[in-house]
Write a protein that holds these residues in place. Structure first.
Motif, short mmCIF file in Angstrom:
data_model
loop_
_atom_site.label_atom_id
_atom_site.label_comp_id
_atom_site.label_asym_id
_atom_site.label_seq_id
_atom_site.Cartn_x
_atom_site.Cartn_y
_atom_site.Cartn_z
N LEU A 137 -25.22 2.22 -0.61
CA LEU A 137 -25.33 3.13 -1.75
C LEU A 137 -26.19 4.33 -1.33
O LEU A 137 -27.29 4.15 -0.79
N HIS A 138 -25.68 5.52 -1.55
CA HIS A 138 -26.43 6.74 -1.25
C HIS A 138 -27.22 7.10 -2.50
O HIS A 138 -26.65 7.17 -3.59
N ALA A 139 -28.52 7.29 -2.36
CA ALA A 139 -29.36 7.56 -3.53
C ALA A 139 -30.50 8.48 -3.15
O ALA A 139 -30.81 8.66 -1.97
N PHE A 140 -31.13 9.03 -4.17
CA PHE A 140 -32.36 9.80 -3.99
C PHE A 140 -33.45 9.06 -4.74
O PHE A 140 -33.25 8.61 -5.87
N ILE A 141 -34.61 8.91 -4.09
CA ILE A 141 -35.70 8.11 -4.65
C ILE A 141 -36.96 8.97 -4.74
O ILE A 141 -37.36 9.57 -3.74
N GLU A 142 -37.55 8.99 -5.93
CA GLU A 142 -38.84 9.65 -6.10
C GLU A 142 -39.93 8.58 -6.04
O GLU A 142 -39.89 7.59 -6.77
N ILE A 143 -40.91 8.78 -5.17
CA ILE A 143 -42.00 7.83 -5.01
C ILE A 143 -42.96 7.99 -6.20
O ILE A 143 -43.48 9.08 -6.45
N VAL A 144 -43.17 6.90 -6.95
CA VAL A 144 -44.03 6.95 -8.13
C VAL A 144 -45.26 6.04 -8.02
O VAL A 144 -46.18 6.14 -8.83
N ARG A 145 -45.27 5.16 -7.02
CA ARG A 145 -46.41 4.24 -6.86
C ARG A 145 -46.59 3.92 -5.38
O ARG A 145 -45.63 3.72 -4.66
N ILE A 146 -47.85 3.89 -4.94
CA ILE A 146 -48.18 3.52 -3.56
C ILE A 146 -49.34 2.54 -3.59
O ILE A 146 -50.31 2.74 -4.33
N GLU A 147 -49.22 1.49 -2.77
CA GLU A 147 -50.30 0.50 -2.66
C GLU A 147 -50.39 0.08 -1.20
O GLU A 147 -49.38 -0.28 -0.59
N LYS A 148 -51.58 0.16 -0.61
CA LYS A 148 -51.75 -0.24 0.79
C LYS A 148 -52.01 -1.73 0.84
O LYS A 148 -52.85 -2.25 0.12
N GLN A 149 -51.25 -2.45 1.67
CA GLN A 149 -51.42 -3.88 1.85
C GLN A 149 -51.52 -4.17 3.34
O GLN A 149 -50.50 -4.22 4.04
N GLY A 150 -52.74 -4.32 3.83
CA GLY A 150 -52.95 -4.54 5.25
C GLY A 150 -52.54 -3.33 6.05
O GLY A 150 -53.01 -2.22 5.81
N ASP A 151 -51.61 -3.54 7.00
CA ASP A 151 -51.16 -2.43 7.85
C ASP A 151 -49.88 -1.77 7.34
O ASP A 151 -49.26 -0.99 8.05
N LYS A 152 -49.47 -2.10 6.12
CA LYS A 152 -48.26 -1.47 5.58
C LYS A 152 -48.53 -0.90 4.20
O LYS A 152 -49.53 -1.19 3.57
N PHE A 153 -47.61 -0.05 3.78
CA PHE A 153 -47.68 0.59 2.47
C PHE A 153 -46.54 0.06 1.62
O PHE A 153 -45.41 -0.05 2.10
N CYS A 154 -46.83 -0.27 0.37
CA CYS A 154 -45.79 -0.73 -0.55
C CYS A 154 -45.61 0.34 -1.63
O CYS A 154 -46.58 0.89 -2.14
#
Length: 112
Positions: free
Chosen positions: A67-84
């Motif tokens: 599926l081709h989509a466009f996503i706007e990032i609305v939330r960021i949370e750092k968990q260890g060495d990755k970002f959710c």
């Protein structure tokens, strides 16, 4: 914690490839999808993305369709060495959001 989601979420073992749309780069970033609904997606990546930014995405769903989509990032949370991240779909065609909804209905009926 109070549930703020408007639509049912489904875990999906898939990958997205994102491209920043503001011209600041076309680097592709592979990510792990945690959950998806007809209105948005939750995912993790090792690369930091920008809140409020819109990215082009190619979401491989359970049927192996992309599926081709466009996503706007609305939330960021750092968990260890990755970002959710939490993102909302921008202008997703109704047919594609209906595919997600149909899968969730089938999943509920079969008890997966």
């Amino acid at each position: 914690m109070e549930e703020k989601r408007r639509n049912k979420r489904t875990e999906l073992l898939s990958k997205l490839v994102l491209k920043r749309l503001d011209g600041s780069g076309v680097e592709e970033v592979g990510i792990e999808v945690n959950d998806v609904s007809k209105t948005g997606v939750g995912f993790c990546a090792t690369k930091p993305l920008t809140i409020g930014a819109v990215y082009e995405a190619y979401l491989t769903i359970w049927t192996k369709e992309v599926l081709h989509a466009f996503i706007e990032i609305v939330r960021i949370e750092k968990q260890g060495d990755k970002f959710c991240y939490g993102g909302i779909f921008i202008g997703m065609p109704e047919m594609d959001s209906a595919r997600i909804e149909v899968y969730q209905t089938v999943e509920d009926e079969t008890g997966r």
